[in-house]
Design a protein around this motif. Structure first.
Motif, PDB file in Angstrom:
ATOM      1  N   ASP A  35       0.837  -1.201   0.000  1.00 22.94           N
ATOM      2  CA  ASP A  35       0.000   0.000   0.000  1.00 22.94           C
ATOM      3  C   ASP A  35       0.876   1.256   0.000  1.00 22.94           C
ATOM      4  O   ASP A  35       2.103   1.171  -0.086  1.00 22.94           O
ATOM      5  N   ALA A  36       0.264   2.412   0.115  1.00 27.20           N
ATOM      6  CA  ALA A  36       0.980   3.683   0.008  1.00 27.20           C
ATOM      7  C   ALA A  36       2.007   3.889   1.113  1.00 27.20           C
ATOM      8  O   ALA A  36       2.900   4.720   0.988  1.00 27.20           O
ATOM      9  N   ASP A  88       9.641  13.581   2.522  1.00 27.06           N
ATOM     10  CA  ASP A  88       9.321  13.768   3.939  1.00 27.06           C
ATOM     11  C   ASP A  88       7.821  13.989   4.125  1.00 27.06           C
ATOM     12  O   ASP A  88       7.324  15.085   3.940  1.00 27.06           O
ATOM     13  N   VAL A  89       7.105  12.950   4.505  1.00 23.68           N
ATOM     14  CA  VAL A  89       5.659  13.093   4.721  1.00 23.68           C
ATOM     15  C   VAL A  89       5.331  13.499   6.146  1.00 23.68           C
ATOM     16  O   VAL A  89       4.206  13.892   6.427  1.00 23.68           O
ATOM     17  N   VAL A  90       6.310  13.411   7.043  1.00 21.66           N
ATOM     18  CA  VAL A  90       6.048  13.750   8.435  1.00 21.66           C
ATOM     19  C   VAL A  90       5.726  15.237   8.573  1.00 21.66           C
ATOM     20  O   VAL A  90       4.758  15.614   9.223  1.00 21.66           O
ATOM     21  N   LYS A  91       6.512  16.077   7.942  1.00 23.26           N
ATOM     22  CA  LYS A  91       6.313  17.528   8.052  1.00 23.26           C
ATOM     23  C   LYS A  91       5.393  18.073   6.963  1.00 23.26           C
ATOM     24  O   LYS A  91       4.835  19.158   7.107  1.00 23.26           O
ATOM     25  N   ALA A  97       0.775  13.346   1.453  1.00 17.46           N
ATOM     26  CA  ALA A  97       1.367  13.147   2.779  1.00 17.46           C
ATOM     27  C   ALA A  97       0.290  12.799   3.807  1.00 17.46           C
ATOM     28  O   ALA A  97       0.470  11.887   4.620  1.00 17.46           O
ATOM     29  N   LYS A  98      -0.819  13.513   3.751  1.00 19.57           N
ATOM     30  CA  LYS A  98      -1.923  13.225   4.680  1.00 19.57           C
ATOM     31  C   LYS A  98      -2.445  11.806   4.476  1.00 19.57           C
ATOM     32  O   LYS A  98      -2.753  11.098   5.436  1.00 19.57           O
ATOM     33  N   SER A  99      -2.554  11.389   3.220  1.00 13.84           N
ATOM     34  CA  SER A  99      -3.039  10.041   2.913  1.00 13.84           C
ATOM     35  C   SER A  99      -2.077   8.973   3.425  1.00 13.84           C
ATOM     36  O   SER A  99      -2.506   7.976   4.007  1.00 13.84           O
ATOM     37  N   VAL A 100      -0.784   9.184   3.198  1.00 16.85           N
ATOM     38  CA  VAL A 100       0.216   8.211   3.663  1.00 16.85           C
ATOM     39  C   VAL A 100       0.201   8.132   5.188  1.00 16.85           C
ATOM     40  O   VAL A 100       0.228   7.040   5.763  1.00 16.85           O
ATOM     41  N   LYS A 101       0.133   9.268   5.853  1.00 18.93           N
ATOM     42  CA  LYS A 101       0.085   9.272   7.325  1.00 18.93           C
ATOM     43  C   LYS A 101      -1.184   8.581   7.825  1.00 18.93           C
ATOM     44  O   LYS A 101      -1.144   7.846   8.813  1.00 18.93           O
ATOM     45  N   ALA A 102      -2.299   8.797   7.149  1.00 17.83           N
ATOM     46  CA  ALA A 102      -3.548   8.133   7.530  1.00 17.83           C
ATOM     47  C   ALA A 102      -3.426   6.617   7.355  1.00 17.83           C
ATOM     48  O   ALA A 102      -3.918   5.850   8.190  1.00 17.83           O
ATOM     49  N   SER A 106      -3.657   3.866  10.237  1.00 20.32           N
ATOM     50  CA  SER A 106      -4.612   2.747  10.200  1.00 20.32           C
ATOM     51  C   SER A 106      -3.949   1.416  10.535  1.00 20.32           C
ATOM     52  O   SER A 106      -4.603   0.493  11.011  1.00 20.32           O
ATOM     53  N   HIS A 107      -2.641   1.336  10.282  1.00 24.39           N
ATOM     54  CA  HIS A 107      -1.878   0.128  10.640  1.00 24.39           C
ATOM     55  C   HIS A 107      -1.298   0.226  12.052  1.00 24.39           C
ATOM     56  O   HIS A 107      -0.652  -0.711  12.516  1.00 24.39           O
ATOM     57  N   GLY A 108      -1.498   1.368  12.717  1.00 23.30           N
ATOM     58  CA  GLY A 108      -0.927   1.583  14.041  1.00 23.30           C
ATOM     59  C   GLY A 108       0.577   1.799  13.996  1.00 23.30           C
ATOM     60  O   GLY A 108       1.283   1.495  14.967  1.00 23.30           O
ATOM     61  N   LEU A 109       1.090   2.345  12.891  1.00 26.89           N
ATOM     62  CA  LEU A 109       2.535   2.461  12.687  1.00 26.89           C
ATOM     63  C   LEU A 109       3.051   3.891  12.589  1.00 26.89           C
ATOM     64  O   LEU A 109       4.255   4.096  12.430  1.00 26.89           O
TER      65      LEU A 109
END
Length: 130
Positions: A35-36, A88-91, A97-102, A106-109
């Motif tokens: 996944d992403a 850098d998706v954290v910042k 970036a929002k989608s990857v963080k979501a 969702s995986h608790g990671l």
């Protein structure tokens, strides 16, 4: 259909070149099907059927010990995948970036990712570096 960046330098990387052909094929399959966030359910029977190969969990762990983190016996995350695909998706606050963080969340990671547990979180590095 998802579109992904590819690391063309893998073909000249000594570690990738040293892999047996069946593991090169498996790694490419994983990169195309995770996944992403680089997470994938690892169904070795299904993958073996699709790729016409046989894989054991032990040999997959040995082949990819520096490239893949086993979250459980059948769930993995590809190291450096997010940084390579998205930087850098954290910042970042982009929709990607929002989608990857979501997805990570969702995986608790998400917290583990922010701590750097799954590789570089700050730059787009080659997947086979380090």
């Amino acid at each position: 259909m998802a579109k992904r960046l590819t690391d063309t330098g893998k073909w000249t990387n000594p570690a990738f070149r040293a892999l047996q052909a069946k593991f090169k094929l498996l790694y490419l399959y994983i990169l195309d099907n995770c996944d992403a966030s680089g997470v994938m359910h690892l169904d070795l029977k299904l993958i073996g059927f699709i790729l016409s190969q046989r894989y054991s969990i032990d040999e997959v762990q040995a082949a990819f010990e520096k490239r893949i983190v086993f979250l459980s016996e059948d769930k993995i995350i590809v190291r450096n995948y997010i940084a390579f695909q998205n930087g850098d998706v954290v910042k970042a606050e982009s929709n990607i970036a929002k989608s990857v963080k979501a997805t990570l969340n969702s995986h608790g990671l998400l917290d583990r990712y922010k701590k750097g547990e799954f590789g570089n979180v700050n730059s787009a590095i080659a997947l086979w570096d380090g």
